[in-house]
Design an enzyme around this catalytic site. Sequence first.
Site, PDB file in Angstrom:
ATOM      1  N   LYS A   1     -21.654  26.030  -7.501  1.00  0.00           N
ATOM      2  CA  LYS A   1     -21.361  26.438  -8.887  1.00  0.00           C
ATOM      3  C   LYS A   1     -21.788  27.891  -9.082  1.00  0.00           C
ATOM      4  O   LYS A   1     -22.881  28.272  -8.640  1.00  0.00           O
ATOM      5  CB  LYS A   1     -22.110  25.506  -9.857  1.00  0.00           C
ATOM      6  CG  LYS A   1     -21.784  25.724 -11.329  1.00  0.00           C
ATOM      7  CD  LYS A   1     -22.521  24.720 -12.227  1.00  0.00           C
ATOM      8  CE  LYS A   1     -22.106  24.854 -13.686  1.00  0.00           C
ATOM      9  NZ  LYS A   1     -22.780  23.873 -14.568  1.00  0.00           N
TER      10      LYS A   1
ATOM     11  N   SER B   1     -19.626  21.457 -17.898  1.00  0.00           N
ATOM     12  CA  SER B   1     -19.283  22.801 -17.467  1.00  0.00           C
ATOM     13  C   SER B   1     -19.040  22.923 -15.963  1.00  0.00           C
ATOM     14  O   SER B   1     -18.441  23.895 -15.528  1.00  0.00           O
ATOM     15  CB  SER B   1     -20.382  23.774 -17.867  1.00  0.00           C
ATOM     16  OG  SER B   1     -21.571  23.503 -17.135  1.00  0.00           O
TER      17      SER B   1
ATOM     18  N   SER C   1     -23.180  18.268 -18.030  1.00  0.00           N
ATOM     19  CA  SER C   1     -22.252  19.090 -17.250  1.00  0.00           C
ATOM     20  C   SER C   1     -22.020  18.669 -15.809  1.00  0.00           C
ATOM     21  O   SER C   1     -21.156  19.240 -15.150  1.00  0.00           O
ATOM     22  CB  SER C   1     -22.725  20.535 -17.254  1.00  0.00           C
ATOM     23  OG  SER C   1     -22.267  21.155 -18.411  1.00  0.00           O
TER      24      SER C   1
HETATM   25  N1  GLN Z   1     -21.062  20.280 -22.876  1.00  0.00           N
HETATM   26  C1  GLN Z   1     -22.408  20.578 -23.181  1.00  0.00           C
HETATM   27  C2  GLN Z   1     -22.502  21.946 -23.810  1.00  0.00           C
HETATM   28  O1  GLN Z   1     -21.500  22.522 -24.049  1.00  0.00           O
HETATM   29  C3  GLN Z   1     -23.259  20.477 -21.977  1.00  0.00           C
HETATM   30  C4  GLN Z   1     -23.141  21.619 -21.063  1.00  0.00           C
HETATM   31  C5  GLN Z   1     -24.044  21.526 -19.871  1.00  0.00           C
HETATM   32  O2  GLN Z   1     -24.566  20.449 -19.568  1.00  0.00           O
HETATM   33  N2  GLN Z   1     -24.262  22.674 -19.244  1.00  0.00           N
HETATM   34  O3  GLN Z   1     -23.542  22.444 -24.083  1.00  0.00           O
END
Ligand code: GLN
Length: 493
Positions: free
Chosen positions: A78, A157, A181
């Site tokens: 990532k 994400s 995410s």
């Molecule tokens: N979807 C969540 C957010 O937008 C979690 C994102 C994540 O876990 N990095 O914050």
Amino acid sequence: MSDLTHMSIAGALKGLESKDFTAVELAQAHIDAVEAAKDLNAFVTETPEIALKQAAESDKRRADSKAGALDGIPLAIKDLFCTEGVQTTASSHILEGFVPQYESTVTANLFREGAVMLGKASLDEFAMGSGNTHSYFGNVINPWKGEDGKPLVPGGSSGGSAAIVAARAAMGATGTDTGGSIRQPASFCGITGVKPTYGRCSRWGVIAFASSLDQPGVLARSTEDCALLLQSMAGHDPKDSTSAQKDVPDFAAAITGDIKGFKIGIPKEYRMDGMPDEIEKLWQQGVEWIKDAGADIVDISLPHTKYALATYYIIAPAEASSNLARYDGVRYGLREEGEDLRAMYEKTRAAGFGDEVKRRIMIGTYVLSAGYYDAYYIKAQKVRRLISEDFTKAFEQCDALLTPTAPSAAFAIGENEDDPIKMYLNDVFTVPASLAGLPGMSVPAGLNADGLPLGLQVIGRPWDEETVFKVGGVLEEKAAFTALPQSVIRKAA
Ligand code: GLN
């Protein structure tokens, strides 16, 4: 050579050891698969030369009987993990061209064990999002297609990581999970994802979003593959004061298939109004599988669940607004010149951050500002404590929890974009465990009526990833999920 990309990590390690193929052949097969999967836009930066060089070194180590635990296994990283000498962007324009001079602890651990890097996988900018639609480098496309061939989001994400693993173009990938995410994209792409206990993996060298929630973890195509990857990534790191001084258990050994006598909790508050039938049915199916395997189901209550999303969307932006203050045009990446220093800051940040990141910075600075700090930030911290205590009480009655991973299957690109709250609702089942720092896993458990994958989530006690792997392994065995995304089927035909 295409069958090399369909192997498990455990299988590939055996094949390498018995010289059925070389690490260079394995890397090349995956480089070709990455090329063939270009339309997914899953990478910000591809690194085929690095992959081939690492693979050649791996073959040499194996010939000298010095192979590490993951020697020769091709992975996607990532693009939130700093990689020495390789551009690291967090999918943000503000970090475009930033080449770290150091390696994150997690990637260093993986490379120490011989892992091979195929490239830096795309994500929502600074890991803020649930669809990978907030990347400066464009949308990532899910290899699973909608009914009429419509492009779907891979989740977010860690969307690039999930898409490329589901497309059989990387054997596994690193992810980070702040509020879901890893687990939600794993669910959307029909693969397995594990977010370990907060503190299990070092955050050093991982670009910060919300430091009290961020946790590195893995995405792969089985619980065993996730266990093998996590084994190498995890461990205490003196460079991260929140990384725990705990021994790392043998995660793969925990996948025994035996959960007889275990108690699995079903939180009643997760049965929300308006939950789609297909999600409810999948959950019921999971309950049956657990019972079949000889475990007991217990109904439990997590009474503060309804406050979890609101709490998360105060705490995470608050921490983000502080973490992101460092991007000022002086130290990293982008700089937009201005007539004086302040103008340079403003222009750089205006040009460098995308809309979602700006929204979070504004929410974060607002809830931290004098006058609102007590009303919002302090209040949210108190509710966070209550949410965490709910879990502590629940774990007096059970060993792990079973819930759906997400309230829906992958949605179309463009859907949920008009209203940020709709996008935030995707995290409803994943955020509570994040706030409590607990380990969680998503296991692909079935397909919905449109043929799209759905995941079930297992949540465990702090530091008890072993039970999470154990229960996840049973779900995996019972679900026997073998469906492939359309693009992979086409390629194999
Ligand atoms: N979807 C969540 C957010 O937008 C979690 C994102 C994540 O876990 N990095 O914050």
